[in-house]
Scaffold this active site. Sequence first.
Site, PDB file in Angstrom:
ATOM      1  N   HIS A 220       0.817  -1.211   0.000  1.00  0.00           N
ATOM      2  CA  HIS A 220       0.000   0.000   0.000  1.00  0.00           C
ATOM      3  C   HIS A 220       0.851   1.262   0.000  1.00  0.00           C
ATOM      4  CE1 HIS A 220       0.820   0.627   4.320  1.00  0.00           C
ATOM      5  NE2 HIS A 220       0.587  -0.664   4.482  1.00  0.00           N
ATOM      6  N   CYS A 236       3.837  -5.285   6.385  1.00  0.00           N
ATOM      7  CA  CYS A 236       3.358  -4.843   5.076  1.00  0.00           C
ATOM      8  C   CYS A 236       4.484  -4.213   4.261  1.00  0.00           C
ATOM      9  CB  CYS A 236       2.227  -3.839   5.236  1.00  0.00           C
ATOM     10  SG  CYS A 236       0.680  -4.569   5.806  1.00  0.00           S
TER      11      CYS A 236
END
Length: 261
Positions: A220, A236
């Site tokens: 992201h 992440c």
Amino acid sequence: MHRKPRGHLAGPCARRGAPLLIAVALLAACSSSPSPSTSTATTPATQASTDASQVVHKSAFDQLDRGWSLVATATGPQIAIHRSANGPVSKKIRKGAGPLAFLVTAQKGDWLKVHLPTRPNGATGWISVEEVTLSTTPYRLVVSMDEHRLDLIEKGVRVGHYPIGVGKSTTPTPPGEYYLTELIRPPNPEGGYGPYAFGLSAHSDTLTSYAGGPGQLGLHGTDQPGLIGRNVSHGCIRIANDVITQLAKTVPLGSPIVIQA
């Protein structure tokens, strides 16, 4: 030099919770806040169609050209996962708000061996070709954690490379072969997740659950671009907002992502 992805179409995970209903579960391991707000819902992002990805025949796996991958998308609200081709059912996976996609790794007649978006990392199972539509993708993402770099591969050729951020030592990003499972658009494009977030089939090895989610990891954007290039996330992969926007418009769900140590 970093090239932008062709087609239609990093730093750490968020330090604070984002107000996302879907993203709370999807990116549960990305936020270090114990109680993300759920006051504002996000929705799955709609990807622009590309000339590269196309619906194909049921026997397409053996006909794939070099650099292409086969993606199976469930047509119903849930799909049965079998232990072997035409074997017993081991579980059923329900469709969420967006498409339920799988990366195909092998085919035996009317049965497809696929990567699963569940624990443990690298889990596979078999699904019936009658329960899915098939499409192809020429894209592949390769993450080099040591070099803090994401490569975009198209038809076997690297067409872009971008700096990223990955997990810190206590919550590392797990290496392995995964795929893109979801794409969401957070309500605040300038927030901790940036304008887009891909869910991965990867899960944290250290966070077995988080904020009501299973510790699923994501790729992201970020509101802290200065931290790109470091090991500071909860697992992440973070990338610049302009790049995640281009990837969201280019790379279809089901595309493989390989994470290398």
